[in-house]
Design an enzyme around this catalytic site. Structure first.
Site, short mmCIF file in Angstrom:
data_model
loop_
_atom_site.label_atom_id
_atom_site.label_comp_id
_atom_site.label_asym_id
_atom_site.label_seq_id
_atom_site.Cartn_x
_atom_site.Cartn_y
_atom_site.Cartn_z
CG HIS A 1 -1.96 -1.02 1.27
ND1 HIS A 1 -3.27 -0.82 0.85
CD2 HIS A 1 -1.90 -2.30 1.69
CE1 HIS A 1 -3.95 -1.93 1.02
NE2 HIS A 1 -3.14 -2.85 1.53
CE LYS B 1 -6.97 13.62 0.55
NZ LYS B 1 -6.95 12.43 -0.30
NE ARG B 2 -4.02 9.97 10.44
CZ ARG B 2 -3.68 9.06 11.36
NH1 ARG B 2 -4.46 8.05 11.62
NH2 ARG B 2 -2.56 9.18 12.03
CE LYS C 1 -2.90 10.68 3.39
NZ LYS C 1 -3.54 9.77 2.41
CB THR D 1 -10.35 4.64 -0.64
OG1 THR D 1 -9.82 5.05 0.62
CG2 THR D 1 -9.63 3.40 -1.10
CE LYS E 1 -14.26 5.52 1.30
NZ LYS E 1 -13.45 5.62 2.53
F1 GPW Z 1 1.90 2.45 4.85
N1 GPW Z 1 -2.31 3.40 3.67
C1 GPW Z 1 -2.81 3.63 4.93
F2 GPW Z 1 1.14 1.34 3.21
O1 GPW Z 1 -3.92 4.13 5.11
F3 GPW Z 1 0.94 0.59 5.19
N2 GPW Z 1 -2.06 3.28 6.02
C2 GPW Z 1 -0.86 2.68 5.90
O2 GPW Z 1 -0.23 2.39 6.91
C3 GPW Z 1 -0.38 2.40 4.59
C4 GPW Z 1 -1.10 2.80 3.51
C5 GPW Z 1 0.93 1.69 4.46
C6 GPW Z 1 -3.19 3.77 2.53
C7 GPW Z 1 -2.52 4.47 1.37
O3 GPW Z 1 -1.80 5.59 1.85
C8 GPW Z 1 -3.61 4.92 0.41
O4 GPW Z 1 -3.07 5.51 -0.74
C9 GPW Z 1 -4.47 3.72 0.00
O5 GPW Z 1 -5.59 4.13 -0.72
C10 GPW Z 1 -4.94 2.94 1.22
O6 GPW Z 1 -3.86 2.61 2.06
C11 GPW Z 1 -5.65 1.66 0.85
O7 GPW Z 1 -4.91 0.94 -0.09
#
Ligand code: GPW
Length: 840
Positions: free
Chosen positions: A375, A566-567, A572, A674, A678
């Site tokens: 991710h 978003k975070r 971002k 994501t 939405k």
């Molecule tokens: F670092 N994402 C997240 F890749 O929400 F593990 N937390 C995390 O710790 C990580 C990724 C990690 C997010 C991505 O930043 C986002 O772009 C993506 O849409 C989401 O994961 C789901 O795939």
């Protein structure tokens, strides 16, 4: 395919899922009984929370037939079950979702009326959401569980039942303040603790070699500590189907057997301390989003839930007398990023040490059952564990990892003779500095598939993150673009839009979002566009009233609602948005604004508590909001709002109310996103960069319906490789200079010239996220947005086309892709029969 007969496992069962129990009378009766017997309350004095609990228990009762039938099907059928391993499941409020999926929302409303509650929303509002995730990754896992059930796929989600989820965010003097999230305090009615299915997990200690019965030398682990994992199961019902999958969350408990008898006689308090220590394992969610903090307790949490989950899967085979060598035919294990990647070593350990299976066979089982989703590409987010910590906590796993690595490197030596560089690059062990275990390498070597979460991201994994692995195993690398569930994010969140959609294309869009394409026929129909706009207005009025209640700020629902939720992260680029607001503010002040589009700019999101720059960005936004919102010149033109404590529940209010979706990350940094999906489904237009799933979104809605700006990923790379200097961009842009000057003189910090210095220094210094490079293009694109807003018909048409063309982003589509290309599983409908006549 034998139907599940209610009479067998449930003698005297009174619940016929088709005919009985789902009407408002039955719900009323169920609520009354739960109020009285479960909660010990009289209906006459029940609070909204009591009624929420009573209704939830009554609804949970109505899930049980489907849940038990589904678990029976999983138990009996020789088909593969998906095990989705994730350190986070951000499932959101449960009541409304279960009512929707059961199809009894109306019935629940009627039952509530008999308790004097006129609107279901008063009850939904008191629901506490379990914040068992940080952001996108955890929410994705929740959408995927919902889609798995809706597609009737046998699945189990495995995770951790954190006692404290993601902190609650307060804003004090413009700063974020974190408050512990006591989500369990009022009782949480949706879980089923199953202590009889608990598992033991070891930590620490040493390994030793011994001779087995056949005289063979073997290795084994002698842990120094143990904990017990107690499963707490949450039923996950699919939309209008019988399939009700399980989310199994592990709570850590102390092992009492030793400590409380022989060894601790006379040291009662010492024993209690140890008990408390093992219980801290599932105490708290780490509030970092995409940064690797490398804490010992976090590695313990990961091993804890992974070990429990794998033992649970193996045990399910034993119970059915299936040999464990058949594991890969019965389970397909998906790793949600590397947080559960220790599964590769733990499954090997269990197979080899516990079940005495030989290495090659065990490795074959492991690599044919495990797959890994990446991710992120951000180096600071790639998990690495210090060797010393690893050997301390998981000595046997480290031995196994060394063996996996040795065999892998041997393979490499044959393929690249004499190339030591490549060995160093690909080794699981990073030999540079203090040595560490690279979890992404472990996952990549142990998995049969590695996927990214959007087309661009998957491509970058192959080109930048793991190029040598991709060359070695091209067939392993694939893409599954993320998706979100239309049940929660459209049907539940946006009832007025949903009604319009149903009127136009029929009810099936909820499970077949491609049907929304039919809306394209309406793109020039003025009446329809008017109705479409009306649904948006409804959402905006609701959000406006929420904003007023929470922040005291009055916003105009007819203004353009421009939203970034978003975070909070530098990549971002919430600060890019903030700088743009200052530029607009200046134009209004100077009388140079051609602003015909009053805007309300809304932010929401949490910063990791230890992420100084992100917290400063929140303070910055609030500083701007204070100045803008108290300036009479801005009246009717510009409002800035920071919504505190953004979470799933608030998301459900925000997405339907948005006109403009801000997706402005530095190209190449956001794996997918994501929220972008939405927003689009709910008819927002996007201003965004070519990053993550924005790329696919723009292709789908067509480029004329997307406000694109900014440098591309390759342009960013080019700047980076040619000693990027933000100063050159600042020099070219007088407006940007003005913006910076205003911040410098303390205009947004009550004259304090120091407060935002770290932020300015970063932006004008090395500007790691290319904010300066994209500023001017962004500002110009925002002007285009403002001009466009005045042509309401054109805007509505574009918005409608966004809804019509975003069906691809349903998580049903993503899950179908996982099933077909990675998991090789197919749907398995759950049939239930119950002859009500015979029972009564
Ligand atoms: F670092 N994402 C997240 F890749 O929400 F593990 N937390 C995390 O710790 C990580 C990724 C990690 C997010 C991505 O930043 C986002 O772009 C993506 O849409 C989401 O994961 C789901 O795939």
């Amino acid at each position: 395919n034998e139907p599940f007969d209610l009479r067998l496992p449930t003698p005297g069962c009174y619940l016929d899922p088709e005919k009985a129990g789902m009407d408002s009378d039955a719900l009323f009766k169920g609520m009354t009984e739960h109020l009285f017997f479960t909660l010990g309350k009289l209906a006459t004095s029940a609070s909204p929370h009591d009624l929420y609990m009573a209704l939830s228990y009554a609804v949970k009762d109505r899930l049980m037939t489907r849940y038990l039938a589904s678990q029976e099907v999983i138990r009996k059928k020789p088909q593969k079950t998906v095990a989705y391993l994730s350190a986070e499941f951000l499932i959101g409020p449960q009541l409304s979702n279960n009512l929707l999926n059961l199809g009894i929302t109306k019935e629940a409303e009627d039952a509530l009326k008999r308790f004097g509650i006129e609107s279901l929303s008063t009850i939904l509002e008191v629901e506490e959401e379990p914040g068992l995730g940080n952001g996108g990754l955890g929410r994705l896992a929740a959408c995927y569980m919902e889609s798995l059930a809706s597609l009737q796929v046998p699945a189990v989600g495995y995770g951790i039942r954190y006692e404290f989820g993601i902190f609650n965010q307060l804003i004090r003097d413009g700063w974020q303040v974190e408050v512990t999230d006591k989500w369990l305090k009022g009782g949480w009615p949706w879980e089923l603790p199953q202590p009889d299915e608990s598992c033991f997990v070891g930590f620490g200690g040493r390994t030793e070699s011994y001779r087995d019965d056949k005289g063979k030398y073997r290795s084994r682990w002698v842990p120094s500590e143990h904990a017990i994992g107690v499963p707490h199961d949450v039923p996950v019902l699919g939309y209008r189907v019988n399939t009700c999958d399980r989310l199994r969350l592990w709570r850590a408990d102390a092992t009492e057997s030793f400590d409380f008898y022989a060894f601790n006689i006379g040291d009662y308090y010492g024993a209690v301390e140890e008990k408390v220590a093992s219980e801290t394992l599932s105490k708290v969610l780490y509030p970092n989003d995409g940064t690797d903090e490398g804490r010992r307790l976090r590695l313990k949490q990961q091993h804890f839930f992974v070990s429990c989950s794998l033992q649970d899967m193996l045990r399910s085979l034993e119970k059915r007398s299936i040999p464990v060598t058949e594991f890969a035919n019965h389970w397909t294990v998906q790793l949600n990023d590397t947080h559960p990647a220790i599964a590769v070593a733990e499954l090997m350990r269990l197979l080899i040490d516990q079940y005495q299976i030989g290495w090659d066979k065990a490795w074959n089982i492991t690599t044919s059952s495990v797959a890994y989703t990446n991710h992120t590409l951000l180096p600071e987010a790639l998990e690495k564990w210090d060797l010393s910590l690893f050997s301390d906590l998981l000595p046997r796993h480290l031995e196994i990892i060394y063996e996996i690595n040795w065999r892998f490197l041997q393979q490499l030596r044959l393929r690249y003779p004499g190339d030591d560089k490549i060995l160093q690059k690909l080794s699981i062990i990073d030999e540079e500095g203090s040595k560490s275990v690279r979890m992404a390498h472990l996952a990549t070597i142990g998995a049969h598939h590695i996927n990214g979460v959007a087309a661009l991201h998957s491509d970058l994994i192959k080109r930048q993150l793991l190029p040598e692995f991709a060359e070695l195993w091209p067939e392993k690398f694939t893409n599954v673009t993320n998706g979100v569930t239309p049940r929660r994010w459209v049907a539940l969140a946006n009832p007025s839009l949903s009604n319009l959609l149903e009127k136009e294309v029929g009810p099936d869009w909820i499970t077949n979002m491609e049907l929304l394409k039919k809306l394209e026929n309406k793109k020039d129909d003025a009446n329809f566009l008017q109705e479409f706009e009306e649904t948006k207005l409804r959402g905006k009025r609701k959000l406006a009233s929420f904003i007023h209640t929470k922040t005291g700020i009055l916003v105009d629902p007819s203004s353009l609602f421009d939203v970034q939720v978003k975070r909070i992260h530098q990549y971002k680029r919430q600060h890019l948005n903030a700088l743009q607001i200052i530029a607009q503010y200046l134009r209004i002040k100077n009388g140079t604004s051609n602003y015909k589009a009053p805007r309300t700019v809304i932010f929401g999101g949490k910063a990791a508590p230890g992420y100084f720059m992100a917290k400063l960005i929140i303070r910055f936004i609030n500083g701007i909001a204070d100045v803008v919102n108290s300036d009479p010149d801005m009246e009717g033109l510009l409002r800035v709002v920071f919504l505190p404590d953004y979470n799933v529940k608030l998301g459900e209010i925000v997405y339907p109310a948005t006109d403009l979706s801000e997706q402005i990350s530095t190209a190449g940094k956001e794996a997918s996103g994501t929220g972008n999906m939405k927003f689009a489904m709910n008819g927002a237009l996007t201003i965004g960069t070519l990053d993550g799933a924005n790329v696919e979104l723009r292709d789908l809605v067509k480029k004329e319906n997307f406000f694109l700006f900014g440098k591309t990923e390759s342009e960013i790379m080019h700047l980076k490789n040619n000693s990027y200097s933000p100063k050159t961009f600042i020099e070219k842009c007088p407006e940007l200079q003005e913006v910076i000057r205003l911040i410098e003189i303390g205009h947004f910090s009550n004259g304090d010239k120091e407060l935002f210095k770290p932020l300015l220094n970063s932006l004008t210094g090395n500007d790691p996220f290319f904010v300066m490079a994209d500023f001017e293009d962004y500002l110009n694109k925002q002007d285009e947005v403002s001009n466009f807003w005045n042509n309401k018909k054109a805007w509505n048409k574009m918005a409608l086309l966004n809804t019509a063309r975003s069906g691809y982003f349903s998580s049903d589509r993503s899950i179908r892709e996982y099933c077909e290309s990675i998991w090789k599983v197919s749907p398995m409908p759950v049939e239930i029969t119950c002859d009500i006549e015979e029972i009564t």
